[in-house]
Design an enzyme around this catalytic site. Structure first.
Site, PDB file in Angstrom:
ATOM      1  CD1 TRP A 177      -0.405   3.481 -10.024  1.00  0.00           C
ATOM      2  CD2 TRP A 177      -0.195   5.566 -10.850  1.00  0.00           C
ATOM      3  NE1 TRP A 177       0.098   3.390 -11.307  1.00  0.00           N
ATOM      4  CE2 TRP A 177       0.225   4.637 -11.835  1.00  0.00           C
ATOM      5  CE3 TRP A 177      -0.150   6.919 -11.147  1.00  0.00           C
ATOM      6  CZ2 TRP A 177       0.689   5.047 -13.090  1.00  0.00           C
ATOM      7  CZ3 TRP A 177       0.291   7.326 -12.396  1.00  0.00           C
ATOM      8  CH2 TRP A 177       0.716   6.391 -13.354  1.00  0.00           C
ATOM      9  CG  ASP A 178      -5.755   7.507  -3.695  1.00  0.00           C
ATOM     10  OD1 ASP A 178      -5.811   8.745  -3.748  1.00  0.00           O
ATOM     11  OD2 ASP A 178      -6.247   6.843  -2.766  1.00  0.00           O
ATOM     12  CE1 TYR A 179       1.673   5.562  -5.137  1.00  0.00           C
ATOM     13  CE2 TYR A 179       2.229   6.021  -7.416  1.00  0.00           C
ATOM     14  CZ  TYR A 179       2.235   5.164  -6.335  1.00  0.00           C
ATOM     15  OH  TYR A 179       2.808   3.919  -6.456  1.00  0.00           O
TER      16      TYR A 179
END
Length: 804
Positions: free
Chosen positions: A475-477
């Protein structure tokens, strides 16, 4: 229908026309709501819009025919709307606005027309209703200029004893003032009693406007009587601390200026002041400069991946460092440029004793074969490589073997580390593994380091502990914020050396920085298991239940918002159509909602801690994104719009998909979920409770579809950059969407002062006292707020008047 002045006369043509227009508009509005309401109901959403739309449609027909029954039906719809609104959102102001404001307008017009509908009767009641609706609209309009959703402080901060400011540095030598990343200075010359006199002391223009791929995000450093700043295109400028007069400039002339230009900070190294230099058995002892050329050094990393040292007094390269002042950071990385450079370093270099510790920024979402996320330490004296931490191959401790590279596409560390000199540990906030949104081929060895905090031994670069904030992050967290080091009470009269890690998820992890073990409870919770073809998801994800979380509640249909009830309806329909089961809904071939989103939560601005009392100051972003995986065979890759973030497509070469990105906005270009879209807040680290919260900034300078709002309505906007906390109990902040430097009372969150900036800012301010004049300055770089068309090149210093 009768004329109200002469009941026996027919209604004049103007009155008939007014009813016809009102009824037609009301009916058409009802028809639109009913049609949209059918779609929403079939998606499992609220039936309100369908029923209310039908009621308005019928009422509109009746009004057009001048039938009194239309007024009764509209009153019923209005009453039902009030009940439904309160049931959905209670008394929260902003969620009520699109639900009730349109009906207040309709009610006002209906009340004015009503005497003509009632044959001259009920004029007193009609006038009273018109006045009531009018007053409600005026009161509602006035209320838009008042902050809503404010959490007021109910406790007073308790000062630590002994004070934690002992030994604080006199210079602003590090990106966050000290190596601990707290962005705190004990200075208190500027305080709540005199801040109303704060004014611009000097302004410097760099001559470089932050346009195109550039963003101006620099926090200057200050050493003695000189302030050092840098531009997105890697120019370094030395300024007089009292006047802002230019002393020298150094232009590294980077080869790349097309990708992602930033310079968030510089480093400083003074060999003579390093009391316990690290000893490197395999390096020749470096000469210890104590005077003359390069006795004081500015450390810079450029956009074309060079590490440079500059004489702090003259601005000339330090010839004894690397190759005539420069070290090539692409060594060992393999291919770094395929027409677009894939590797740079946008954050400030970390100078710890006689080491320079660096990670690297890797261009998001390009490929499964991108440069390594290797973290390296170089001798601050000579530029020689001291150690390397290759996340995919622990056997590599310096340069890779001849003909090989550091492990490709490992998680990287693009943000800023913190370090504890006493423990000898440096703490790395890591990103997720490329290409961000699909991870079917990621090796197990590197999975553990993705979106984590990793402690390395500063002397050797070997791992001490790892704490992961997201498992198998697709999630590109990634962990964007610098860790903050601060000692918290252990409940037994002692202190625990803690690490506070903010995350894009809005989660705050409180860890023992010696071991990486949670101090505040962390639990693993089950998450949705659906995923894209060839990928997988973790069964559980970590939640920091022992600390408050900001903006982390899952979105619901009731959270959807709009400037009108039409775009609110469209947002509700769009929400129901999305693939969304909470923050860990895996990207799919359907439009998938990501919230809190890959901008945050908490982004690279990080936290500020008032070290007098343990208050943690926060600013967050609450803007979701929508992504969609598209099978590669269905995409014309030659015409791919390959950019970064919202509005772009990531090619993700080496995977079965590309991924599209867009904002989750209403048809009017406004975020679909209810405000605030960004807040200021404070948490007491002693009690681990949230103390206060308020919307972050106004829409005054926001431009939507080419129209500037020009109204200081405090909706609470997304923020970048961080705050700086001072010994006077103030927090200075400049990264809002409106163009102000603000000072907040950290005890209450109340705004005690703000100064207008020529353009917006994204950078974290800093503060120092000039050793020559004794004046305290607050300095901010203003190059333009994110998403703003107004750009600049300003470095602005504020101070009290000389006489103060």
């Amino acid at each position: 229908m009768k004329n109200t002045d002469n009941p026996g006369a027919p209604a004049p043509a103007s009155t008939r026309l007014a009813f016809y227009i009102f009824g037609t508009l009301l009916g058409l509005s009802g028809l639109a709501l009913a049609v949209g309401g059918v779609r929403l109901a079939t998606l499992g959403g609220s039936w309100y819009y369908l029923l209310a739309g039908l009621g308005m449609l019928l009422a509109g027909v009746l009004y057009a025919r001048r039938k009194p029954l239309g007024a009764g039906l509209m009153a019923l719809v209005f009453g039902a709307t009030v009940i439904w609104s309160l049931w959905e959102v209670g008394l929260r102001f902003w969620p009520l606005v699109p639900r009730l404001a349109p009906f207040l307008v309709i009610g006002l017009v209906a009340a004015v027309l009503h005497p003509y509908l009632a044959g001259g009767r009920q004029r007193g009641l009609s006038h009273a209703c018109a006045a009531l609706f009018g007053l409600a609209l005026v009161a509602g309009g006035a209320s838009t200029f008042v902050p809503h959703g404010v959490m007021h402080a109910t406790t007073e901060p308790v000062l630590d004893t002994p004070a934690t400011t002992a030994g604080a540095p006199q210079d602003w030598q590090h990106y966050s003032n000290g190596p601990q990343g707290t962005r705190f200075t004990p200075l208190d010359q500027i305080n709540k009693g005199n801040i109303d006199k704060l004014q611009v002391a000097w302004t410097y223009r760099t001559g470089e406007i932050a346009e195109g791929a550039s963003e101006s995000q620099n926090t200057p450093i200050q050493i003695a009587e000189t302030v050092y700043t840098c531009t997105p295109l890697s120019k370094v400028i030395a300024l007089d601390a009292d006047t802002g007069k230019e002393r020298w400039t150094f232009d590294s002339k980077p080869a790349n200026d097309k990708t992602w230009n930033r310079c968030r900070g510089l480093g400083y190294y003074e060999p003579a002041k390093v009391q316990k230099p690290f000893q490197f058995a395999d390096l020749a002892p470096a000469p210890r400069a104590t005077g003359g050329v390069c006795a004081k050094r500015i450390v810079q990393v450029t956009m074309d991946a060079r590490l440079i040292e500059i004489d702090a007094d003259t601005g000339k390269p330090c010839e004894d460092f690397g190759d005539k002042g420069s070290v090539d950071l692409t060594q060992g990385l393999g291919l770094v440029d395929e027409g677009v450079p894939y590797y740079a370093y946008t954050s400030a270099p970390t100078v710890a004793r006689n080491l320079i510790i660096l990670g690297g920024w890797v261009f998001d979402g390009r490929s499964t074969d991108e440069p390594s996320g290797v973290v390296r330490a170089f001798s601050a004296d000579t530029g020689e490589l001291v150690w390397a931490w290759d996340l995919g191959n622990p056997a590599i401790t310096k340069l890779p073997p001849e003909g090989e590279t550091y492990t490709r596409s490992t998680p990287n560390m693009w943000s800023t580390p913190a370090f504890d000199d006493e423990l000898g540990l440096v703490y790395l906030p890591t990103g997720n593994q490329q290409p961000d949104f699909w991870g079917g081929d990621r090796p197990a060895l590197t999975e553990k380091y993705s979106s984590a905090v990793v402690a390395l031994d500063m002397a050797t670069g070997r791992e001490r502990w790892t704490f992961q904030t997201v498992h198998h992050d697709i999630w590109d967290y990634d962990v964007a914020a610098q860790p903050a080091l601060y000692d918290v009470p252990d409940g037994k009269g002692g202190k625990i050396p803690a690490l506070i890690q903010l995350t894009k998820r809005g989660q705050i992890f409180l860890l023992d920085r010696r071991t990486g073990k949670p101090i505040a409870d962390v639990v693993e919770k089950p998450v949705p298991q659906a995923h894209a073809e060839g990928d997988w998801v973790a069964k559980t994800q970590p939640y920091s239940v022992g600390m408050p979380a900001l903006g982390a509640e899952p979105l619901t249909e009731q959270d959807m918002w709009g400037a009108t009830f039409f775009d609110q309806l469209m947002c509700r329909i769009n929400f129901r159509e999305l693939n969304y089961e909470g923050e860990f809904t895996a990207p799919s071939t359907r439009d998938t909602l990501i919230y809190p989103g890959y901008y945050g939560g908490f982004n690279w601005g990080g936290a500020a801690i008032d070290e007098r009392n343990g208050y943690l100051f926060l600013n967050d972003i609450r803007i979701p994104q929508v992504v969609k995986l598209v099978k590669r065979e269905n995409v014309d890759l030659s015409h791919l719009k390959s950019g970064h973030g919202v509005g772009s497509t990531y090619p993700m070469d080496g995977t079965p998909f590309v991924i599209d990105h867009k904002a989750f906005n209403s048809p009017l270009g406004i975020p679909c979920q209810s405000p605030p879209w960004g807040v200021f807040a404070a948490i007491d680290l002693k009690t681990r409770k949230q103390v206060w919260e308020r919307p972050a900034g106004t829409v005054q300078d926001a431009v939507i579809n080419g129209v500037r709002a020009n109204l200081p309505i405090p909706l609470g906007m997304p923020t970048l950059g961080g705050g700086v906390s001072t010994g006077a109990g103030l927090v200075f902040y400049a990264g809002t969407q409106d163009y102000y430097l603000r000072a907040l009372d950290i005890a209450t969150g109340e705004e005690v002062w703000k100064g207008r900036l020529p353009v917006g800012g994204q950078a974290t301010p800093m503060s120092y006292v000039s050793p020559r004049s004794g004046r305290q300055y607050v300095v901010v770089v203003a190059g333009g707020a994110r998403q703003s068309p107004d750009r600049g090149d300003y470095v602005i210093a504020y101070a009290l008047p000389d006489k103060e």
